[in-house]
Design a protein around this motif. Structure first.
Motif, PDB file in Angstrom:
ATOM      1  N   LEU A 297       0.848  -1.193   0.000  1.00 46.80           N
ATOM      2  CA  LEU A 297       0.000   0.000   0.000  1.00 46.80           C
ATOM      3  C   LEU A 297       0.879   1.237   0.000  1.00 46.80           C
ATOM      4  O   LEU A 297       1.893   1.291   0.712  1.00 46.80           O
ATOM      5  N   TYR A 298       0.478   2.251  -0.781  1.00 48.78           N
ATOM      6  CA  TYR A 298       1.274   3.470  -0.928  1.00 48.78           C
ATOM      7  C   TYR A 298       0.408   4.705  -0.722  1.00 48.78           C
ATOM      8  O   TYR A 298      -0.798   4.695  -1.016  1.00 48.78           O
ATOM      9  N   ASP A 299       1.036   5.795  -0.232  1.00 46.73           N
ATOM     10  CA  ASP A 299       0.311   7.066  -0.141  1.00 46.73           C
ATOM     11  C   ASP A 299       0.442   7.820  -1.459  1.00 46.73           C
ATOM     12  O   ASP A 299       0.996   7.296  -2.439  1.00 46.73           O
ATOM     13  N   ASP A 300      -0.048   9.067  -1.513  1.00 47.06           N
ATOM     14  CA  ASP A 300      -0.073   9.795  -2.784  1.00 47.06           C
ATOM     15  C   ASP A 300       1.301  10.245  -3.247  1.00 47.06           C
ATOM     16  O   ASP A 300       1.474  10.659  -4.390  1.00 47.06           O
ATOM     17  N   SER A 301       2.318  10.144  -2.385  1.00 44.90           N
ATOM     18  CA  SER A 301       3.683  10.479  -2.785  1.00 44.90           C
ATOM     19  C   SER A 301       4.481   9.239  -3.188  1.00 44.90           C
ATOM     20  O   SER A 301       5.662   9.343  -3.536  1.00 44.90           O
ATOM     21  N   GLY A 302       3.836   8.075  -3.132  1.00 45.90           N
ATOM     22  CA  GLY A 302       4.516   6.844  -3.474  1.00 45.90           C
ATOM     23  C   GLY A 302       5.250   6.199  -2.316  1.00 45.90           C
ATOM     24  O   GLY A 302       5.951   5.206  -2.495  1.00 45.90           O
ATOM     25  N   GLU A 303       5.062   6.744  -1.107  1.00 51.10           N
ATOM     26  CA  GLU A 303       5.715   6.191   0.081  1.00 51.10           C
ATOM     27  C   GLU A 303       5.016   4.892   0.493  1.00 51.10           C
ATOM     28  O   GLU A 303       3.788   4.821   0.557  1.00 51.10           O
ATOM     29  N   LEU A 304       5.815   3.858   0.770  1.00 55.44           N
ATOM     30  CA  LEU A 304       5.258   2.571   1.168  1.00 55.44           C
ATOM     31  C   LEU A 304       4.679   2.659   2.581  1.00 55.44           C
ATOM     32  O   LEU A 304       5.364   3.053   3.521  1.00 55.44           O
ATOM     33  N   LEU A 305       3.416   2.267   2.720  1.00 53.41           N
ATOM     34  CA  LEU A 305       2.741   2.285   4.015  1.00 53.41           C
ATOM     35  C   LEU A 305       2.651   0.899   4.642  1.00 53.41           C
ATOM     36  O   LEU A 305       2.698   0.752   5.866  1.00 53.41           O
TER      37      LEU A 305
END
Length: 207
Positions: free
Chosen positions: A150-158
């Motif tokens: 899962l990723y946020d809108d900046s592409g950071e892995l959550l």
């Protein structure tokens, strides 16, 4: 002031006496499918587990003797967790038009004090994956486990791991990860030797 100077001096010599020590190296082949039809982007990720102060990692090199390929990782990533320390690189690629070769790779690790250590690891994968797409890769990749990223809108892995049993829909996922924007299925073989990343899917649309 004298105490501070002594403390800094002792810290310096303590770090300097800490020998560079790589206890394990591993390579993971990543096949990144951007859509359902295209061939994958392919890269090699390398992880070095060290016992010395990983924050003092300077660089490491990776070489494949048979092909002559050589990578110099001058700004490696650093990770600590579960009482283990790693230096890593996630994006090693072959020259354009070439493939990442299978076989034995040699690593030379350097710390900030100029000390070094050497270790090797092996890369193996089914070359049919190079000609596969997101719809038929499972014919080649056997004995793999399905994970979810899962990723946020900046592409950071959550999140990265086995999906919860309660995640039967995107709405269910968003209840736990409200800032998540996209998801990707990932198929991982034992020992993380190969990872196949499926195309990105949106979890929610912009208002």
């Amino acid at each position: 002031m004298a105490f501070s100077f002594l403390f800094i001096s002792l810290s310096f010599f303590s770090c300097a006496d800490n020998e560079a020590d790589v206890v394990q190296a591993s390579g993971t082949m990543i096949f990144d499918f951007k859509d359902n039809e295209s061939l994958p982007d392919v890269r090699l990720a390398v992880f070095l587990q060290v016992t010395n102060d990983v924050q003092r990692t300077e660089s490491f090199t990776i070489s494949h003797e048979k092909s002559g390929y050589f990578w110099n990782v001058s700004n490696p990533g650093i990770f600590t967790g579960m009482n283990k320390k790693y230096a890593f690189s996630l994006n090693l690629t072959a020259p354009e038009g070439s493939e990442i070769p299978k076989g034995t790779y040699r690593v030379k690790y350097f710390d900030a004090a100029g000390k070094d250590d050497e270790i090797s690891f092996s890369v193996n994968y089914d070359e049919k994956l190079l000609k596969s797409n997101a719809q038929n890769f499972r014919d080649t990749l056997t004995n793999s486990n399905e994970n979810l990223a899962l990723y946020d809108d900046s592409g950071e892995l959550l999140f990265m791991g086995k999906a919860k049993n309660t995640w039967k829909s995107n709405d269910a996922i968003l209840k736990d990860y409200r800032v998540a924007k996209t998801k990707r299925l990932c198929y991982v073989t034992p020992g993380n030797a190969v990872i196949c990343m499926m195309p990105e899917e949106k979890l929610q649309t912009e208002n």
